[in-house]
Write a protein that holds these residues in place. Structure first.
Motif, short mmCIF file in Angstrom:
data_model
loop_
_atom_site.label_atom_id
_atom_site.label_comp_id
_atom_site.label_asym_id
_atom_site.label_seq_id
_atom_site.Cartn_x
_atom_site.Cartn_y
_atom_site.Cartn_z
N GLY A 11 27.83 30.48 19.67
CA GLY A 11 28.25 31.45 20.67
C GLY A 11 28.64 30.86 22.01
O GLY A 11 28.95 31.60 22.95
N LYS A 12 28.68 29.52 22.12
CA LYS A 12 28.97 28.88 23.40
C LYS A 12 30.36 29.25 23.91
O LYS A 12 30.53 29.72 25.04
N SER A 13 31.37 29.01 23.08
CA SER A 13 32.75 29.25 23.51
C SER A 13 33.03 30.73 23.70
O SER A 13 33.79 31.12 24.61
N VAL A 14 32.45 31.58 22.87
CA VAL A 14 32.65 33.02 23.02
C VAL A 14 32.09 33.49 24.35
O VAL A 14 32.69 34.33 25.04
N THR A 15 30.95 32.96 24.75
CA THR A 15 30.38 33.29 26.06
C THR A 15 31.32 32.88 27.18
O THR A 15 31.57 33.65 28.12
N ALA A 16 31.87 31.67 27.08
CA ALA A 16 32.78 31.17 28.12
C ALA A 16 34.06 32.00 28.18
O ALA A 16 34.52 32.35 29.27
N LEU A 17 34.63 32.33 27.04
CA LEU A 17 35.86 33.13 27.01
C LEU A 17 35.63 34.54 27.56
O LEU A 17 36.54 35.15 28.13
N SER A 18 34.42 35.06 27.39
CA SER A 18 34.10 36.38 27.93
C SER A 18 34.18 36.41 29.45
O SER A 18 34.56 37.42 30.04
N ILE A 19 33.80 35.29 30.08
CA ILE A 19 33.82 35.24 31.54
C ILE A 19 35.23 35.48 32.08
O ILE A 19 35.42 36.19 33.07
N LEU A 20 36.22 34.91 31.40
CA LEU A 20 37.62 35.07 31.83
C LEU A 20 38.33 36.19 31.08
O LEU A 20 39.53 36.38 31.24
N ARG A 21 37.58 36.92 30.26
CA ARG A 21 38.13 38.03 29.46
C ARG A 21 39.35 37.58 28.66
O ARG A 21 40.41 38.19 28.69
N LYS A 61 30.80 36.48 42.37
CA LYS A 61 30.82 36.83 43.79
C LYS A 61 30.52 38.31 43.98
O LYS A 61 31.11 38.99 44.83
N GLY A 62 29.61 38.82 43.17
CA GLY A 62 29.17 40.20 43.30
C GLY A 62 29.99 41.23 42.55
O GLY A 62 29.60 42.40 42.46
N ARG A 63 31.16 40.84 42.01
CA ARG A 63 32.01 41.79 41.28
C ARG A 63 31.83 41.61 39.78
O ARG A 63 31.80 40.48 39.28
N ASP A 64 31.74 42.72 39.06
CA ASP A 64 31.60 42.67 37.61
C ASP A 64 32.98 42.43 36.98
O ASP A 64 33.84 43.32 37.01
N LEU A 65 33.18 41.25 36.42
CA LEU A 65 34.49 40.91 35.86
C LEU A 65 34.85 41.79 34.67
O LEU A 65 36.05 42.00 34.39
N LEU A 66 33.86 42.30 33.98
CA LEU A 66 34.15 43.16 32.83
C LEU A 66 34.73 44.50 33.24
O LEU A 66 35.35 45.19 32.42
N GLU A 67 34.55 44.87 34.51
CA GLU A 67 35.04 46.15 35.01
C GLU A 67 36.33 46.03 35.83
O GLU A 67 36.92 47.04 36.20
N LEU A 68 36.77 44.81 36.11
CA LEU A 68 37.96 44.64 36.96
C LEU A 68 39.22 45.08 36.23
O LEU A 68 39.38 44.84 35.03
N PRO A 69 40.17 45.73 36.94
CA PRO A 69 41.49 46.00 36.34
C PRO A 69 42.17 44.68 35.97
O PRO A 69 41.95 43.65 36.62
N GLU A 70 43.01 44.70 34.96
CA GLU A 70 43.64 43.48 34.47
C GLU A 70 44.45 42.79 35.56
O GLU A 70 44.49 41.55 35.63
N ARG A 71 45.08 43.55 36.45
CA ARG A 71 45.88 42.94 37.51
C ARG A 71 45.01 42.09 38.43
O ARG A 71 45.40 40.98 38.82
N GLU A 72 43.83 42.59 38.77
CA GLU A 72 42.91 41.82 39.62
C GLU A 72 42.34 40.63 38.86
O GLU A 72 42.09 39.56 39.43
N MET A 73 42.12 40.81 37.55
CA MET A 73 41.58 39.73 36.74
C MET A 73 42.57 38.56 36.66
O MET A 73 42.17 37.39 36.66
N ARG A 74 43.86 38.87 36.60
CA ARG A 74 44.87 37.81 36.55
C ARG A 74 44.85 36.97 37.82
O ARG A 74 45.15 35.77 37.79
N ALA A 75 44.52 37.59 38.95
CA ALA A 75 44.45 36.84 40.20
C ALA A 75 43.24 35.90 40.22
O ALA A 75 43.25 34.85 40.86
#
Length: 542
Positions: free
Chosen positions: A47-57, A73-87
């Motif tokens: 599950g190492k790589s799957v965990t890492a890939l989850s961080i960057l969705r 930095k306090g923001r939940d990456l799983l909840e970010l809109p895709e546009r913000e995640m790309r940044a």
């Protein structure tokens, strides 16, 4: 202000395949401080790589997260809109992937691929971008950076491609670098350079790293803390010194104790000569200018001679880019070369694809990049069985499944997984599928190009034992290409040391390892065994 940069809380990841759900990560929690290096270690499929890939969705649509948070930095990456995640991707958090050939665009030059990152996230173009690209290429140790700018991924060695990936990841000086087996394709001397580079950048930039690896020597050298994963869960975590010297969990103890052991099978005195070649030459032209005129050559293989007998393993070692893989491909007629090649008593250097096909059953290859060599549209069973169908070796579906099941069992995979697809396996499991595909045809000669590079130490030991057993039972000859000298020593009868396309030293394995004659070989061996000694010397019985 808190120094915690990333917090993973009770993260779970599941994959859907039809009506079946597989839980790859189960309630994993950890945190990474600014400037800290946290290592994730464990067997392939843990599950190492799957965990890492989850961080960057970056997981595909078959994956979902039944629970958990990933706070950056306090923001939940799983909840970010895709546009913000790309940044966030490529600027704040970057990743070096395990398989550089599938991560780099085969249609774009190295300059364009590194430059794309700089343009998107930093707005650099033209001369400013070119200067930064050259600086990055120099940082990661790519020789002749000016001449390499126009090169394409297929023109680089596996190690050079990995260094390009690292240059792209460091281009924007990220807060967090996720490194998934970043030194897998690199020889030990370049490993040391890359690790020193990453450590220097951490100090200068305050960059944190999540470092995923199966190489415990690297963990001991670079990480502050380590999490040990097994079957999707963290079974032990703590400072590296404590975990390595006083491991508490039985699995951690077993992982630290595992390593390839034993020596090569003896070769019968009158063994049949299967392969004889040389002097072989493979030169790749370097082109420049508007008319793309040839201005020089990369001498990938330059005057190499060798022979391989039935039941013998010839190990080929050397730095990344020394010509090891090109030599193996030339012997199999998978790349053009000059010079005689004799296989099973037949001259084959001038044979085209049609005339080579009948011989393919007896000569097989396991490629360095298991994901790039497996079709994503075929199941594991179909991949292993493809050669059987091409060679007309099976008549019915039951016979086919039985042969595939046996091959998968031989490499330590559950035959029940034969209907799954490559993306559902870890990197190490994909490598085992590639080995199964080669051995199912019962070949006489196999080129093994870094076959254990994606595997953890415990599975490395299993694969080495498997290869020795298959060789003893069937008399298979191996050309074993690797930068892992402990594995080479455990498997090889004869060793060739390559540098800049030429063989600089060769001889029986025991003689080469006991008393290397050239400075280059001594440097190569010292880098490998000193790193390993630094790890094993720390381990005490629990």
């Amino acid at each position: 202000m808190s120094d915690t940069l990333l917090t993973v809380e009770d993260l779970s990841v599941a994959f859907h395949s039809g009506e079946r759900e597989t839980r790859a990560v189960d309630r994993v929690s950890f945190a990474i401080e600014r400037g800290e290096t946290l290592a994730l270690v464990g067997e392939s499929g843990s599950g190492k790589s799957v965990t890492a890939l989850s961080i960057l969705r970056l997981l595909d649509g078959a994956a979902h997260h039944p629970g958990g948070k990933i706070l950056f930095k306090g923001r939940d990456l799983l909840e970010l809109p895709e546009r913000e995640m790309r940044a966030v991707r490529g600027a704040d958090i970057t990743m070096v992937f395990q398989e550089p050939m599938t991560s780099l665009n085969p249609l774009h030059s190295i300059q364009r691929q590194i430059g794309e990152v700089l343009e998107i996230h930093r707005g650099l173009k033209g001369k400013a971008a070119r200067a930064r690209i050259l600086e990055l290429m120099d940082l990661v140790g790519i020789r002749d950076a000016e001449r390499r700018l126009g090169a394409y991924p297929h023109e680089l060695s596996g190690g050079q491609r990995q260094r390009v990936m690292i240059a792209m990841a460091l281009a924007c000086e990220p807060d967090l670098l996720v490194a998934d087996e970043p030194t897998t394709a690199l020889d030990v001397t370049v490993q040391a350079q890359i690790l020193a580079l990453l450590a220097d950048l951490q100090k200068r930039l305050g960059m944190a790293m999540l470092f995923i690896t199966h190489d415990l020597g690297i963990v001991r050298r670079i990480a502050d803390r380590v999490c040990v994963m097994l079957a999707g869960r963290i079974v032990e975590a703590g400072p590296v010194d404590r975990v390595f010297t006083r491991p508490q969990h039985e699995y951690t103890q077993r992982l630290l104790a595992a390593e390839p052991t034993g020596r090569a099978n003896p070769v019968p005195d009158h063994a049949e000569e299967l392969v004889e070649a040389g002097p072989l030459k493979v030169w790749f032209p370097l082109k420049a200018g508007l008319l793309r005129r040839t201005v020089g050559h990369v001498k990938a293989v330059d005057g190499v001679r060798l022979r391989v007998r039935a039941g013998e393993t010839v190990g080929v070692v050397g730095e990344s880019g020394s010509g090891k893989t090109t030599l193996g491909l030339a012997l199999l007629r998978l790349t053009e070369s000059e010079g005689p090649i004799v296989f099973l008593g037949q001259r084959i250097e001038a044979r085209g694809p049609a005339l080579m096909r009948p011989l393919r059953k007896d000569m097989q290859v396991v490629f360095q990049d298991p994901y790039g060599s497996l079709s994503p549209r075929m199941s594991a069973g179909d991949i292993v069985a493809e050669g059987l169908a091409v060679q007309g070796l099976v008549k019915g579906g039951d016979e086919r499944r039985a042969l595939v099941a046996k091959a998968l069992t031989d490499v330590g995979l559950d035959p029940a997984a034969m209907d799954r697809y490559p993306h559902e396996f870890s990197g190490g499991q994909r490598q085992r599928i590639a080995i199964a595909r080669a051995i199912v045809l019962k070949p006489r000669f196999v080129v093994l190009d870094e076959p254990t590079s994606a595997l953890d130490r415990s599975v490395q030991a299993q694969i080495v034992t498997l290869l020795r057993d298959l060789q003893r039972e069937r008399g298979i000859a191996y050309l074993f290409i690797s930068h892992d000298l402990k594995v080479v020593r455990a498997l090889s009868n004869y060793v060739m040391v390559m540098q800049h396309g030429q063989v600089v030293e060769e001889g029986p394995a025991e003689e080469i390892f006991a008393a290397p004659k050239t400075d280059y070989t001594r440097t190569l061996f010292a880098a490998a065994f000193e790193m390993d000694a630094a790890t094993t010397a720390e381990i005490e019985p629990a």
